[in-house]
Design an enzyme around this catalytic site. Structure first.
Site, mmCIF file in Angstrom:
data_model
loop_
_atom_site.group_PDB
_atom_site.id
_atom_site.type_symbol
_atom_site.label_atom_id
_atom_site.label_comp_id
_atom_site.label_asym_id
_atom_site.label_seq_id
_atom_site.Cartn_x
_atom_site.Cartn_y
_atom_site.Cartn_z
ATOM 1 N N GLU A 160 0.858 -1.180 0.000
ATOM 2 C CA GLU A 160 0.000 0.000 0.000
ATOM 3 C C GLU A 160 0.900 1.238 0.000
ATOM 4 O O GLU A 160 2.027 1.202 0.481
ATOM 5 C CB GLU A 160 -0.893 -0.017 1.239
ATOM 6 C CG GLU A 160 -1.916 1.111 1.284
ATOM 7 C CD GLU A 160 -2.797 1.070 2.525
ATOM 8 O OE1 GLU A 160 -3.913 1.604 2.469
ATOM 9 O OE2 GLU A 160 -2.356 0.506 3.561
ATOM 10 N N LYS A 175 -9.647 0.980 -2.903
ATOM 11 C CA LYS A 175 -9.869 0.427 -1.558
ATOM 12 C C LYS A 175 -11.270 0.755 -1.052
ATOM 13 O O LYS A 175 -11.686 1.921 -1.031
ATOM 14 C CB LYS A 175 -8.816 0.999 -0.616
ATOM 15 C CG LYS A 175 -8.854 0.472 0.811
ATOM 16 C CD LYS A 175 -7.725 1.116 1.610
ATOM 17 C CE LYS A 175 -7.701 0.653 3.050
ATOM 18 N NZ LYS A 175 -6.615 1.324 3.811
ATOM 19 N N CYS A 179 -5.028 -3.556 2.577
ATOM 20 C CA CYS A 179 -4.832 -3.306 4.001
ATOM 21 C C CYS A 179 -6.087 -3.522 4.856
ATOM 22 O O CYS A 179 -6.463 -4.657 5.117
ATOM 23 C CB CYS A 179 -4.264 -1.902 4.193
ATOM 24 S SG CYS A 179 -3.423 -1.666 5.797
#
Length: 275
Positions: free
Chosen positions: A40, A112, A153
């Protein structure tokens, strides 16, 4: 297929971060890697929103992404940039993952979905939603013999996304991350192993690690986990490096046959108040 998780310690300068990434990717290619995942915030790990706005580039014509495409073609492998910030019209950013094919073409992108808004004891508050806009679509893409599922994440805390990816055919799931040290020590291994077991899928997690120029500290410990939940490779530290391992799609079929949780899942009514 041989895959690699690239562990980094990204800073505030996109060009410096790209320069640090290049030798790692070349080393992976020299080891026969066909698919490499970076962490990330690969291209910039910002100090604050103002600093991010000053350097984040638009997606079209993005200078570092253009170079990554050329590098993927040069090396003849899939390069998956775990994420980078992309400016949006509403003033916020997408935390976007970008997959390049071995011909240098962009194969897929993923924004995301789940945003990390939390207060951690002893640390500053994290408010991703103040800076980023969450995505709204799960994404898969072909990578050799595998179907790759995308996540980033904090997504790893939401099993429904991984179930959705597995049911869409994903048998290799990417988790680029910049995990904090306290949460990494407590949850990194167990969450990633759980997602691999639940999905009956390989999980590859490429991490940021160490003390960054923005004042943050990240956990490192990049991993590859097999569909039975076994850790088949780990960088047991927070230094930059490469974790390269062989994976086999037969292991996915075997795990899903032994524990057919995806096939056995059923819909059910939500609990309601009893009279």
């Amino acid at each position: 297929m041989k895959i690699a998780a690239i562990q980094m310690r990204s800073g505030l300068d996109p060009e410096a971060n790209f320069a640090a990434l290049v030798p790692l990717l070349k080393e992976a290619a020299a080891q026969g890697v066909e698919y490499a995942l970076t962490p990330e915030v690969t291209m910039i790990f910002p100090e604050n929103r103002d600093q991010l706005r000053s350097v984040a580039a638009p997606f079209d014509g993005h200078p570092q992404l253009g170079k990554v495409g050329s590098l993927a073609k040069e090396l003849g492998m899939h390069i998956h940039i775990g994420s980078l910030p992309i400016p949006l019209e509403d003033g916020r950013f997408a935390n976007r993952s970008v997959l390049f094919g071995p011909g240098g073409e962009q194969v897929a992108t993923y924004d995301k979905i789940h945003l990390f808004d939390a207060d951690i004891a002893g640390l500053n508050a994290y408010r991703e939603s103040a800076t980023y806009k969450g995505g709204d679509a799960a994404v898969t893409a072909p990578v050799g013999e595998f179907t790759l599922g995308f996540s980033i994440c904090y997504d790893m805390r939401f099993p429904r996304l991984y179930n959705t990816l597995a049911n869409a055919g994903a048998n290799l799931i990417a988790v680029p991350a910049a995990f904090t040290v306290p949460t990494g020590q407590a949850h990194w291994h167990v969450l990633l192993r759980a997602r691999a077991i639940e999905a009956g899928s390989y999980v590859i997690a490429a991490a940021q690690g160490g003390n960054h120029a923005n004042g943050r500290a990240t956990y490192g410990h990049s991993l590859v986990i097999d569909p039975w939940g076994r850790i088949v490779g780990e960088l047991d530290h927070d230094e930059p490096g490469i974790l390269a391992v062989e994976i086999d799609p037969k292991a996915v079929a075997e795990a899903r046959q032994r524990i057919p949780a995806l096939a056995n899942a059923r819909d059910f009514a939500k609990p309601g108040l009893q009279a």
